[in-house]
Design a protein around this motif. Structure first.
Motif, PDB file in Angstrom:
ATOM      1  N   PRO A 204     -42.087  48.989 -78.384  1.00 55.52           N
ATOM      2  CA  PRO A 204     -41.283  48.497 -79.261  1.00 55.52           C
ATOM      3  C   PRO A 204     -40.464  47.326 -78.530  1.00 55.52           C
ATOM      4  O   PRO A 204     -40.145  47.435 -77.307  1.00 55.52           O
ATOM      5  CB  PRO A 204     -40.350  49.460 -79.531  1.00 55.52           C
ATOM      6  CG  PRO A 204     -41.175  50.914 -79.444  1.00 55.52           C
ATOM      7  CD  PRO A 204     -42.270  50.481 -78.090  1.00 55.52           C
ATOM      8  N   GLY A 205     -40.046  46.313 -79.132  1.00 59.31           N
ATOM      9  CA  GLY A 205     -39.336  45.342 -78.487  1.00 59.31           C
ATOM     10  C   GLY A 205     -37.952  45.488 -79.158  1.00 59.31           C
ATOM     11  O   GLY A 205     -37.492  46.131 -79.807  1.00 59.31           O
ATOM     12  N   GLY A 206     -37.089  44.374 -78.293  1.00 64.80           N
ATOM     13  CA  GLY A 206     -35.690  44.351 -78.634  1.00 64.80           C
ATOM     14  C   GLY A 206     -35.448  43.391 -79.828  1.00 64.80           C
ATOM     15  O   GLY A 206     -34.461  43.410 -80.405  1.00 64.80           O
ATOM     16  N   ASN A 207     -36.333  42.581 -80.333  1.00 70.65           N
ATOM     17  CA  ASN A 207     -36.002  41.812 -81.329  1.00 70.65           C
ATOM     18  C   ASN A 207     -37.390  41.561 -82.406  1.00 70.65           C
ATOM     19  O   ASN A 207     -38.299  42.072 -81.640  1.00 70.65           O
ATOM     20  CB  ASN A 207     -35.497  40.523 -80.948  1.00 70.65           C
ATOM     21  CG  ASN A 207     -36.442  39.864 -79.857  1.00 70.65           C
ATOM     22  OD1 ASN A 207     -37.589  39.312 -80.555  1.00 70.65           O
ATOM     23  ND2 ASN A 207     -36.378  39.890 -78.817  1.00 70.65           N
ATOM     24  N   PRO A 208     -37.433  41.175 -83.635  1.00 72.47           N
ATOM     25  CA  PRO A 208     -38.486  41.116 -84.418  1.00 72.47           C
ATOM     26  C   PRO A 208     -39.447  40.187 -83.684  1.00 72.47           C
ATOM     27  O   PRO A 208     -40.659  40.491 -83.980  1.00 72.47           O
ATOM     28  CB  PRO A 208     -37.965  40.487 -85.613  1.00 72.47           C
ATOM     29  CG  PRO A 208     -36.551  41.127 -85.709  1.00 72.47           C
ATOM     30  CD  PRO A 208     -35.841  40.906 -84.301  1.00 72.47           C
ATOM     31  N   GLU A 209     -39.052  39.153 -83.056  1.00 74.16           N
ATOM     32  CA  GLU A 209     -40.221  38.138 -82.398  1.00 74.16           C
ATOM     33  C   GLU A 209     -41.118  38.701 -81.459  1.00 74.16           C
ATOM     34  O   GLU A 209     -42.005  38.184 -81.344  1.00 74.16           O
ATOM     35  CB  GLU A 209     -39.386  36.759 -82.032  1.00 74.16           C
ATOM     36  CG  GLU A 209     -40.355  35.946 -81.733  1.00 74.16           C
ATOM     37  CD  GLU A 209     -40.673  35.085 -82.839  1.00 74.16           C
ATOM     38  OE1 GLU A 209     -42.022  34.570 -82.688  1.00 74.16           O
ATOM     39  OE2 GLU A 209     -40.424  35.426 -83.902  1.00 74.16           O
ATOM     40  N   SER A 210     -40.572  39.645 -80.784  1.00 75.05           N
ATOM     41  CA  SER A 210     -41.521  40.540 -79.898  1.00 75.05           C
ATOM     42  C   SER A 210     -42.710  41.150 -80.475  1.00 75.05           C
ATOM     43  O   SER A 210     -43.801  41.302 -79.852  1.00 75.05           O
ATOM     44  CB  SER A 210     -40.856  41.618 -79.199  1.00 75.05           C
ATOM     45  OG  SER A 210     -40.365  42.702 -79.882  1.00 75.05           O
ATOM     46  N   CYS A 211     -42.482  41.314 -81.822  1.00 76.91           N
ATOM     47  CA  CYS A 211     -43.945  41.762 -82.574  1.00 76.91           C
ATOM     48  C   CYS A 211     -44.589  40.608 -83.554  1.00 76.91           C
ATOM     49  O   CYS A 211     -45.733  40.628 -83.717  1.00 76.91           O
ATOM     50  CB  CYS A 211     -43.442  42.686 -83.669  1.00 76.91           C
ATOM     51  SG  CYS A 211     -44.789  43.575 -84.692  1.00 76.91           S
ATOM     52  N   ARG A 212     -43.483  39.839 -83.905  1.00 77.42           N
ATOM     53  CA  ARG A 212     -43.926  38.602 -84.681  1.00 77.42           C
ATOM     54  C   ARG A 212     -44.793  37.497 -83.988  1.00 77.42           C
ATOM     55  O   ARG A 212     -45.624  36.825 -84.664  1.00 77.42           O
ATOM     56  CB  ARG A 212     -42.953  37.913 -85.596  1.00 77.42           C
ATOM     57  CG  ARG A 212     -42.171  39.051 -86.555  1.00 77.42           C
ATOM     58  CD  ARG A 212     -41.153  38.401 -87.381  1.00 77.42           C
ATOM     59  NE  ARG A 212     -40.698  39.243 -88.443  1.00 77.42           N
ATOM     60  CZ  ARG A 212     -39.799  38.776 -89.388  1.00 77.42           C
ATOM     61  NH1 ARG A 212     -39.259  37.647 -89.108  1.00 77.42           N
ATOM     62  NH2 ARG A 212     -39.571  39.632 -90.363  1.00 77.42           N
ATOM     63  N   GLY A 213     -44.316  37.481 -82.670  1.00 76.41           N
ATOM     64  CA  GLY A 213     -45.179  36.481 -82.007  1.00 76.41           C
ATOM     65  C   GLY A 213     -46.528  36.944 -82.031  1.00 76.41           C
ATOM     66  O   GLY A 213     -47.440  35.832 -82.231  1.00 76.41           O
ATOM     67  N   PRO A 214     -46.876  37.867 -81.405  1.00 70.12           N
ATOM     68  CA  PRO A 214     -48.333  38.422 -81.472  1.00 70.12           C
ATOM     69  C   PRO A 214     -49.108  38.419 -82.512  1.00 70.12           C
ATOM     70  O   PRO A 214     -50.256  38.107 -82.777  1.00 70.12           O
ATOM     71  CB  PRO A 214     -48.348  39.733 -80.594  1.00 70.12           C
ATOM     72  CG  PRO A 214     -47.205  39.883 -79.756  1.00 70.12           C
ATOM     73  CD  PRO A 214     -45.881  38.930 -80.734  1.00 70.12           C
ATOM     74  N   LEU A 215     -48.422  38.777 -83.470  1.00 74.38           N
ATOM     75  CA  LEU A 215     -48.942  38.796 -85.053  1.00 74.38           C
ATOM     76  C   LEU A 215     -49.357  37.283 -85.290  1.00 74.38           C
ATOM     77  O   LEU A 215     -50.411  37.218 -85.965  1.00 74.38           O
ATOM     78  CB  LEU A 215     -47.933  39.430 -85.843  1.00 74.38           C
ATOM     79  CG  LEU A 215     -48.478  39.373 -87.455  1.00 74.38           C
ATOM     80  CD1 LEU A 215     -49.790  40.124 -87.613  1.00 74.38           C
ATOM     81  CD2 LEU A 215     -47.246  39.990 -88.300  1.00 74.38           C
TER      82      LEU A 215
END
Length: 229
Positions: A204-215
């Motif tokens: 888990p990342g600290g902000n949504p972009e940590s998931c959305r970037g790889p997505l």
């Protein structure tokens, strides 16, 4: 001139006169009436023909086929849509392990189809990439692109995130609701197909972009691999 009748009645006989010729004013009024009624008749006939054609009878008589409002040919078809293993073969950015959860289409009923893929290494659960692709074929009543747009609207209705997705491909895109900070998902429309992609980060990342970037990178890879060959 007076004359006596058989019973002694007095009868006045008036000399006959030829009919009076119409005056120029009367002729003008008559011509105006004829022109007015002719104009009304032409307008009524034109309106009737317009309604006749609009209701489809004209097309029937003249043999004109009904055309869908969107003449764009279908880009994706059931006969050549990529399989799950095709995605990993065509794109080095995707995990090497791909499993087909489901692929359904019924040619005897329609040429619409749906494909569900999971890209998860067998020895680990994360990162996880899941793809749901749906394509729609043009029919006499509706084009494939119109059907796909309706599907996209319905599938993205639960999303309350209108922020830009940031994709450089496709016609429309929206973020999907997230289950946790490690999960994210997006949906995008491309002509007559709708793609839903879900990604679960390794940590888990600290902000949504940590998931959305790889997505975004996964979405680009899947889109490129899905292009008809």
């Amino acid at each position: 001139m007076a004359a006596s009748g058989p019973l002694g009645w007095s009868v006045t006989v008036r000399p006959s006169h030829p009919p009076t010729a119409p005056t120029p004013q009367q002729k003008m009024k008559t011509s105006h009436r004829v022109a007015l009624w002719s104009g009304i008749c032409v307008a009524v006939v034109a309106t009737a023909l317009a309604v006749f054609w609009a209701t489809g009878f004209g097309s029937f008589l003249w043999g004109t086929d009904h055309k869908t409002s969107d003449a764009t040919p279908d880009k994706y078809r059931d006969t050549d849509f990529a399989a799950c293993t095709d995605f990993t073969t065509r794109s080095p950015e995707l995990p090497r392990d791909a499993s087909e959860v489901a692929r359904n289409w019924y040619p005897e009923i329609s040429k619409d189809g749906i494909l569900l893929c999971s890209f998860t290494p067998p020895d680990q659960q994360r990162p996880l990439v899941r793809l749901q692709a749906s394509w729609f074929a043009t029919t006499a009543a509706q084009s494939g692109s119109e059907h796909a747009n309706t599907n996209f609207t319905g599938a993205s209705a639960l999303s309350n995130d209108d922020s830009p997705v940031g994709l450089t491909f496709g016609d429309k895109a929206r973020w999907l609701p997230e289950k946790s900070q490690a999960d994210c998902g997006l949906i995008f429309l491309d002509r007559n197909a709708v793609f839903q992609i879900h990604y679960t980060a390794a940590t888990p990342g600290g902000n949504p972009e940590s998931c959305r970037g790889p997505l975004r990178k996964m979405a680009q890879a899947l889109y490129t691999a899905a292009q008809p060959r």
